[in-house]
Design an enzyme around this catalytic site. Structure first.
Site, mmCIF file in Angstrom:
data_model
loop_
_atom_site.group_PDB
_atom_site.id
_atom_site.type_symbol
_atom_site.label_atom_id
_atom_site.label_comp_id
_atom_site.label_asym_id
_atom_site.label_seq_id
_atom_site.Cartn_x
_atom_site.Cartn_y
_atom_site.Cartn_z
ATOM 1 N N SER A 260 -14.349 41.123 49.352
ATOM 2 C CA SER A 260 -14.953 42.425 49.666
ATOM 3 C C SER A 260 -15.377 43.117 48.379
ATOM 4 O O SER A 260 -14.677 43.061 47.377
ATOM 5 C CB SER A 260 -13.923 43.334 50.367
ATOM 6 O OG SER A 260 -13.415 42.704 51.499
ATOM 7 N N LYS B 18 -11.501 50.154 60.901
ATOM 8 C CA LYS B 18 -10.667 50.019 59.696
ATOM 9 C C LYS B 18 -10.332 51.428 59.202
ATOM 10 O O LYS B 18 -11.186 52.115 58.634
ATOM 11 C CB LYS B 18 -11.430 49.229 58.633
ATOM 12 C CG LYS B 18 -10.643 48.953 57.358
ATOM 13 C CD LYS B 18 -11.395 47.971 56.470
ATOM 14 C CE LYS B 18 -10.825 47.958 55.068
ATOM 15 N NZ LYS B 18 -9.376 47.640 55.037
ATOM 16 N N ARG C 251 -9.197 37.776 61.941
ATOM 17 C CA ARG C 251 -8.609 38.935 61.263
ATOM 18 C C ARG C 251 -7.582 39.550 62.199
ATOM 19 O O ARG C 251 -7.893 40.383 63.026
ATOM 20 C CB ARG C 251 -9.694 39.959 60.926
ATOM 21 C CG ARG C 251 -9.166 41.212 60.248
ATOM 22 C CD ARG C 251 -10.312 42.129 59.858
ATOM 23 N NE ARG C 251 -9.866 43.331 59.184
ATOM 24 C CZ ARG C 251 -9.535 44.474 59.812
ATOM 25 N NH1 ARG C 251 -9.582 44.558 61.155
ATOM 26 N NH2 ARG C 251 -9.152 45.532 59.134
HETATM 27 N N1 FQP Z 1 -12.335 41.575 56.345
HETATM 28 C C1 FQP Z 1 -13.545 41.742 55.737
HETATM 29 N N2 FQP Z 1 -14.545 40.875 56.044
HETATM 30 C C2 FQP Z 1 -15.754 41.043 55.449
HETATM 31 C C3 FQP Z 1 -16.891 40.103 55.785
HETATM 32 F F1 FQP Z 1 -17.080 39.239 54.794
HETATM 33 F F2 FQP Z 1 -16.614 39.461 56.929
HETATM 34 F F3 FQP Z 1 -18.011 40.828 55.947
HETATM 35 N N3 FQP Z 1 -16.007 42.028 54.550
HETATM 36 C C4 FQP Z 1 -15.020 42.909 54.237
HETATM 37 C C5 FQP Z 1 -13.770 42.806 54.839
HETATM 38 C C6 FQP Z 1 -12.696 43.817 54.508
HETATM 39 O O1 FQP Z 1 -11.672 43.165 53.782
HETATM 40 P P1 FQP Z 1 -10.494 44.091 53.177
HETATM 41 O O2 FQP Z 1 -11.099 45.134 52.336
HETATM 42 O O3 FQP Z 1 -9.485 43.199 52.566
HETATM 43 O O4 FQP Z 1 -9.887 44.785 54.455
HETATM 44 P P2 FQP Z 1 -9.202 44.076 55.709
HETATM 45 O O5 FQP Z 1 -8.279 43.019 55.178
HETATM 46 O O6 FQP Z 1 -8.503 45.212 56.405
HETATM 47 O O7 FQP Z 1 -10.319 43.467 56.536
#
Ligand code: FQP
Ligand code: MG
Length: 211
Positions: free
Chosen positions: A110, A139, A39
């Site tokens: 998510s 975040k 990420r």
């Molecule tokens: N990156 C993530 N990974 C998980 C995991 F499955 F790993 F638990 N859950 C939720 C998110 C959040 O995803 P998102 O809402 O698109 O926000 P961002 O792109 O800023 O991460």
């Protein structure tokens, strides 16, 4: 997929101040993580070739140890690396379109509540990332913190799919997430900012196993 979610490290270069992302990842793998998400996001995130090269290095480390490698948000990067899967959120475009792009690779979506969970499964999610479980600094644009209760609500509606909880989970706060019905926990800071990432991963893995 249920077992693969036991301890899910989510990380990019911006989360690693004390040591290199490669060293943090190797330590976390030695400590027992079961899944990894690249990420690369935030004010000082790498872009272009630098992002691709870091992704390639981390992908290689994961595959040397049999850990699946998931890319966050960036489907082009996921395809370029031939990664094992993609994670997208509610604002990252159409899940159905992403499923068509990635074929039978892993698709994580998510979800913040029961209706988003149902929609994600209808769009072909292989697992749900549910949160935020607790307050988090990582975040800035998180939604309302509902805690492990939202996982209990999703399970109570008869949804048996793989679920991982995320958001502010540190050692001692993983057990309530598992007790609420999650298959595992996803963490960023608890491992990347630990003075000893290996020990931090091992402690979290043992906490999850103990439930
Ligand atoms: N990156 C993530 N990974 C998980 C995991 F499955 F790993 F638990 N859950 C939720 C998110 C959040 O995803 P998102 O809402 O698109 O926000 P961002 O792109 O800023 O991460
Ligand atoms: Mg996203």
């Amino acid at each position: 997929m249920h077992k693969q979610l036991a301890l899910y490290l989510v990380m990019g270069s911006v989360n690693c101040e004390n040591s290199s992302p490669e060293d943090v990842l190797r330590d976390a793998i030695a400590g027992g993580i079961t899944l990894f998400q690249f990420r690369e996001k935030g004010p000082r995130a790498l872009e272009g070739t630098a992002k691709l090269e870091l992704g390639r290095r981390l992908f290689r480390i994961c595959h040397e140890h049999g850990i699946p490698f998931i890319v966050n948000d960036d489907v082009e990067l996921m395809l370029a690396l031939n990664a094992d899967g993609l994670h997208i959120g509610q604002e990252d475009g159409s899940a159905r379109a992403m499923r068509n792009r990635i074929g039978d690779k892993i698709l994580g979506i998510s979800a913040h509540n029961l209706s988003e969970a149902r929609a994600a499964l209808a769009d072909g999610a292989d697992y749900l990332g549910v949160g935020p479980m607790y307050e988090t600094q990582t975040k800035p644009d998180i939604r309302e913190v509902r805690g492990p209760e939202v996982i209990r609500e999703i399970r109570g509606a008869g949804i048996a799919c793989p679920i991982v909880g995320i958001g502010g989970i540190t050692h001692g706060k993983a057990a309530p997430v598992i007790d609420a019905g999650a298959d595992g926990v996803a963490v960023i800071t608890a491992i990347t900012q630990a003075s000893a990432p290996l020990e931090a991963a091992r402690n979290l893995r043992n906490e999850v196993r103990s439930r």
